[in-house]
Design a protein around this motif. Structure first.
Motif, PDB file in Angstrom:
ATOM      1  N   ASP A  77      -7.004 -10.014   0.537  1.00  0.00           N
ATOM      2  CA  ASP A  77      -6.806  -8.618   0.937  1.00  0.00           C
ATOM      3  C   ASP A  77      -6.883  -8.426   2.444  1.00  0.00           C
ATOM      4  O   ASP A  77      -6.218  -7.546   2.999  1.00  0.00           O
ATOM      5  N   ASP A  78      -7.696  -9.233   3.112  1.00  0.00           N
ATOM      6  CA  ASP A  78      -7.846  -9.071   4.555  1.00  0.00           C
ATOM      7  C   ASP A  78      -7.345 -10.284   5.343  1.00  0.00           C
ATOM      8  O   ASP A  78      -7.711 -10.472   6.495  1.00  0.00           O
ATOM      9  N   GLN A  79      -6.512 -11.094   4.708  1.00  0.00           N
ATOM     10  CA  GLN A  79      -5.995 -12.282   5.372  1.00  0.00           C
ATOM     11  C   GLN A  79      -4.497 -12.427   5.086  1.00  0.00           C
ATOM     12  O   GLN A  79      -4.080 -12.696   3.960  1.00  0.00           O
ATOM     13  N   TRP A  80      -3.689 -12.250   6.142  1.00  0.00           N
ATOM     14  CA  TRP A  80      -2.239 -12.335   6.035  1.00  0.00           C
ATOM     15  C   TRP A  80      -1.721 -13.323   7.074  1.00  0.00           C
ATOM     16  O   TRP A  80      -2.328 -13.524   8.123  1.00  0.00           O
ATOM     17  N   TYR A  81      -0.560 -13.918   6.742  1.00  0.00           N
ATOM     18  CA  TYR A  81       0.073 -14.867   7.666  1.00  0.00           C
ATOM     19  C   TYR A  81       1.582 -14.650   7.680  1.00  0.00           C
ATOM     20  O   TYR A  81       2.148 -13.977   6.805  1.00  0.00           O
ATOM     21  N   PHE A  82       2.208 -15.244   8.678  1.00  0.00           N
ATOM     22  CA  PHE A  82       3.656 -15.199   8.794  1.00  0.00           C
ATOM     23  C   PHE A  82       4.174 -16.612   9.025  1.00  0.00           C
ATOM     24  O   PHE A  82       3.799 -17.265  10.007  1.00  0.00           O
ATOM     25  N   ASN A 126       0.825  -1.217   0.000  1.00  0.00           N
ATOM     26  CA  ASN A 126       0.000   0.000   0.000  1.00  0.00           C
ATOM     27  C   ASN A 126       0.854   1.261   0.000  1.00  0.00           C
ATOM     28  O   ASN A 126       0.587   2.226   0.732  1.00  0.00           O
ATOM     29  N   GLY A 127       1.904   1.248  -0.819  1.00  0.00           N
ATOM     30  CA  GLY A 127       2.726   2.436  -0.988  1.00  0.00           C
ATOM     31  C   GLY A 127       3.790   2.646   0.073  1.00  0.00           C
ATOM     32  O   GLY A 127       4.585   3.586  -0.048  1.00  0.00           O
ATOM     33  N   LEU A 128       3.818   1.811   1.098  1.00  0.00           N
ATOM     34  CA  LEU A 128       4.831   1.941   2.149  1.00  0.00           C
ATOM     35  C   LEU A 128       5.869   0.830   2.027  1.00  0.00           C
ATOM     36  O   LEU A 128       5.544  -0.308   1.689  1.00  0.00           O
ATOM     37  N   TYR A 129       7.113   1.167   2.319  1.00  0.00           N
ATOM     38  CA  TYR A 129       8.191   0.171   2.372  1.00  0.00           C
ATOM     39  C   TYR A 129       8.261  -0.400   3.780  1.00  0.00           C
ATOM     40  O   TYR A 129       8.256   0.345   4.770  1.00  0.00           O
ATOM     41  N   TYR A 130       8.327  -1.724   3.858  1.00  0.00           N
ATOM     42  CA  TYR A 130       8.414  -2.402   5.151  1.00  0.00           C
ATOM     43  C   TYR A 130       9.718  -3.203   5.214  1.00  0.00           C
ATOM     44  O   TYR A 130      10.005  -4.016   4.333  1.00  0.00           O
ATOM     45  N   PRO A 182      11.940 -25.905  14.080  1.00  0.00           N
ATOM     46  CA  PRO A 182      10.731 -26.227  13.321  1.00  0.00           C
ATOM     47  C   PRO A 182       9.998 -24.964  12.852  1.00  0.00           C
ATOM     48  O   PRO A 182      10.346 -23.839  13.236  1.00  0.00           O
ATOM     49  N   ALA A 183       8.957 -25.164  12.044  1.00  0.00           N
ATOM     50  CA  ALA A 183       8.239 -24.048  11.424  1.00  0.00           C
ATOM     51  C   ALA A 183       6.802 -23.962  11.901  1.00  0.00           C
ATOM     52  O   ALA A 183       6.114 -24.974  12.017  1.00  0.00           O
ATOM     53  N   SER A 184       6.352 -22.743  12.152  1.00  0.00           N
ATOM     54  CA  SER A 184       4.962 -22.490  12.532  1.00  0.00           C
ATOM     55  C   SER A 184       4.359 -21.408  11.652  1.00  0.00           C
ATOM     56  O   SER A 184       5.071 -20.576  11.065  1.00  0.00           O
ATOM     57  N   LEU A 185       3.036 -21.438  11.571  1.00  0.00           N
ATOM     58  CA  LEU A 185       2.279 -20.471  10.776  1.00  0.00           C
ATOM     59  C   LEU A 185       1.462 -19.606  11.721  1.00  0.00           C
ATOM     60  O   LEU A 185       0.615 -20.113  12.466  1.00  0.00           O
ATOM     61  N   LEU A 186       1.697 -18.294  11.686  1.00  0.00           N
ATOM     62  CA  LEU A 186       1.032 -17.373  12.611  1.00  0.00           C
ATOM     63  C   LEU A 186       0.149 -16.390  11.850  1.00  0.00           C
ATOM     64  O   LEU A 186       0.555 -15.864  10.801  1.00  0.00           O
ATOM     65  N   PRO A 187      -1.063 -16.119  12.360  1.00  0.00           N
ATOM     66  CA  PRO A 187      -1.925 -15.125  11.727  1.00  0.00           C
ATOM     67  C   PRO A 187      -1.367 -13.722  11.911  1.00  0.00           C
ATOM     68  O   PRO A 187      -0.646 -13.440  12.874  1.00  0.00           O
ATOM     69  N   VAL A 188      -1.693 -12.865  10.965  1.00  0.00           N
ATOM     70  CA  VAL A 188      -1.246 -11.470  11.010  1.00  0.00           C
ATOM     71  C   VAL A 188      -2.465 -10.561  11.045  1.00  0.00           C
ATOM     72  O   VAL A 188      -3.399 -10.725  10.251  1.00  0.00           O
ATOM     73  N   THR A 189      -2.472  -9.633  11.980  1.00  0.00           N
ATOM     74  CA  THR A 189      -3.545  -8.640  12.090  1.00  0.00           C
ATOM     75  C   THR A 189      -2.968  -7.247  11.838  1.00  0.00           C
ATOM     76  O   THR A 189      -2.022  -6.835  12.521  1.00  0.00           O
ATOM     77  N   TRP A 190      -3.532  -6.547  10.865  1.00  0.00           N
ATOM     78  CA  TRP A 190      -3.041  -5.196  10.564  1.00  0.00           C
ATOM     79  C   TRP A 190      -3.714  -4.186  11.502  1.00  0.00           C
ATOM     80  O   TRP A 190      -4.937  -4.091  11.551  1.00  0.00           O
TER      81      TRP A 190
END
Length: 534
Positions: free
Chosen positions: A278-283, A222-226, A296-304
């Motif tokens: 668009d409204d669902q992100w993960y890490f 969305n136009g921002l560098y992270y 090991p590896a885990s999948l975490l939800p992301v909330t903006w």
């Protein structure tokens, strides 16, 4: 000193014992939900991208060959191995060959995978040789010949980035700095040439400086560098940081994205941010605190929240916490799982196998005897080091040991072509200590031998042509070996051993074959069958 050791041991035992209980369920639970970890084995230093409806991840491999494993998923929960980026580790350094074996805990460290210009691009670093890259139109390979981007030491954890205007960038950490500067880690940003194969050195910009900052990734959302990276706090614990800016060169505003509690979460910290909708992100992240199975590896939800991607369960302070279960990101039927068993029917090794260092190509074959893996024996380059022979023996073939409730691995060997001085068998392999059950031949006679912690125990003599060797281990990494002379009745040894973590790697299950006296003898591996539980 003893008191300090006892306290540390108790803390470690409590932390990993508690974490072991959390492993009672993992991955896809079959009811639309999943449990972490999604990969209960050594898949460390992760990065992940989405291309269409497919997800691809890479994971560091240190001294194992082929290097930099590539994984595929359609739902971010169920994964399978599809290939590797680096076929020949000697293209990185001769120290990674079977006759040197001088890079334990080093070699292929963390990298990044990106998709642009209709190609997949992987960049990674080694602490001794610098940075390398390759690209491919198919992530399963073939990958283009490895390109040495920058010959430098003391750098790590890089990522490439293509901006909207077509300019390529490269970000990485310099962890080797002047002691007068209190050994701070400097995160640098460079421009790259259009082909992605050369850094423009005069563009060098330091974005961030602190003690222990690495695991870099760059995004534009969305136009921002992270700028994502991992930071070390005053207690030596790693946690996730994110910077954001309207300009890629900064200045950046920074925020901590997650909390760390080693007794509960084992430091989720290095990984990749991924958009599902668009409204669902993960890490997708590894757990930075290693145990016997590795990281090991885990999948975490992301909330903006206020344009910050908070990772995990959002606290009142808008900092995330580890979560162990959740709804699957994508509901799709898939049979994908990490591969293990091999009947050796193909002319090419299956993708789950990784040799300890670059193997000696003329000493193994899948074609000399169809349906078998033939391993020719030769002398370790340092045969006088009796306690670490396996760490100095070429052509040891391995794969990751899973941390699940039950694990059972069985290998069938034809040992009729062994000669004096030859050793072969099944191993649990780590630089912190290894164990083996195998056959040793001396003076024309074969002996079944158990080895652990530098000590051999002769079990019995063997006169059969074939032998079956087996290992079983539980969720705590306690292993018991067994053997069979007919493939039906297995006799368990009375000893057990603890699987180990060493040199940033978890335990490997593997097959070894060497000769202390001469370059003679071979064994034929009929099959390797490994099942693990959900």
């Amino acid at each position: 000193m003893k008191k300090t050791f006892s306290i540390l041991f108790c803390i470690q035992f409590f932390c990993f014992g508690l974490f072991g209980q959390m492993y009672k369920q993992w991955g896809d639970l079959g009811n639309g939900t999943y449990a972490n970890p999604v990969l209960p084995a050594d898949f460390s230093d992760l990065d992940v991208i989405r291309v269409g409806n497919d997800y691809y991840a890479i994971s560091s491999t240190m001294q194992f060959s082929p290097g930099m494993v590539v994984l595929h998923s359609v739902d971010l929960v169920n994964w399978k191995i599809i290939g590797h980026v680096v076929d020949d580790l000697t293209k990185i350094s001769p120290q990674l060959n079977w006759d040197k074996m001088n890079r334990y805990g080093r070699a292929v460290w963390a990298g990044s995978i990106r998709y642009y210009k209709n190609k997949f691009w992987v960049y990674f670093g080694t602490p001794d040789e610098g940075f390398f890259m390759s690209s491919a139109t198919n992530p399963a390979g073939p990958w283009e010949p490895l390109h040495h981007l920058w010959n430098v030491s003391g750098w790590d954890d890089c990522c490439s980035f293509l901006d909207d205007d077509g300019q390529l960038y490269f970000i990485a950490t310099n962890f080797s700095t002047d002691p007068k500067n209190k050994k701070e880690y400097n995160i640098h940003l460079f421009k790259m040439t259009a082909d992605g194969k050369q850094l423009i050195m005069e563009s060098d910009t330091i974005l961030y400086q602190a003690k222990g900052s690495e695991a870099n990734k760059l995004y534009k959302i969305n136009g921002l560098y992270y700028h994502y990276f991992s930071q070390v706090n005053e207690l030596g614990q790693r946690y996730i940081m994110m910077g954001r800016s309207k300009n890629i060169l900064g200045p950046y505003e920074y925020k901590q994205l997650n909390k760390v509690d080693r007794t509960k979460d084992r430091e989720p910290n290095q990984g990749g941010l991924i958009k599902v909708t668009d409204d669902q992100w993960y890490f997708l992240t590894h757990h930075g605190r290693g145990d016997w199975e590795g990281r090991p590896a885990s999948l975490l939800p992301v909330t903006w929240i206020n344009n910050w991607p908070i990772i995990g369960k959002v606290g009142k302070d808008t900092i995330g916490e580890m979560v162990w279960t959740g709804k699957k990101p994508i509901t799709v039927k898939t049979q994908q799982t990490i591969q293990t068993s091999d009947e050796f029917q193909s002319a090419k090794l299956n993708v789950q196998w990784e040799w300890n260092y670059q193997p000696r190509a003329d000493k193994w074959s899948l074609t000399e005897r169809k349906g078998f893996l033939r391993l020719h024996a030769f002398t370790p380059f340092d045969p006088t080091n009796k306690e670490q022979l396996l760490l100095r023996a070429g052509n040891t073939i391995t794969q990751r040991s899973m941390r699940t409730n039950t694990n059972l691995a069985t290998v069938k060997l034809d040992i009729s072509n062994m000669v004096d001085g030859q050793h072969t068998g099944l191993t649990h392999f780590s630089t912190a200590g290894y164990s083996t059950i195998g056959i040793r031949m001396n003076n024309g006679q074969k002996f079944l031998v158990y080895h652990v912690n530098g000590k051999d125990s002769v079990v019995r003599t063997i006169t059969h042509k074939d032998i079956w060797l087996q290992s079983s281990w539980n969720i705590d990494g306690m292993n018991i070996y067994s053997y069979s002379l007919d493939g039906k009745k297995f006799i368990a040894l009375t000893n057990s051993s603890q699987l180990r973590w060493g040199s940033y790697r978890g335990d490997r299950i593997g097959i070894y074959n060497y000769n202390l006296l001469a370059e003679k003898g071979f064994v034929d591996v009929d099959y390797f069958r490994y099942s693990y539980s959900k």
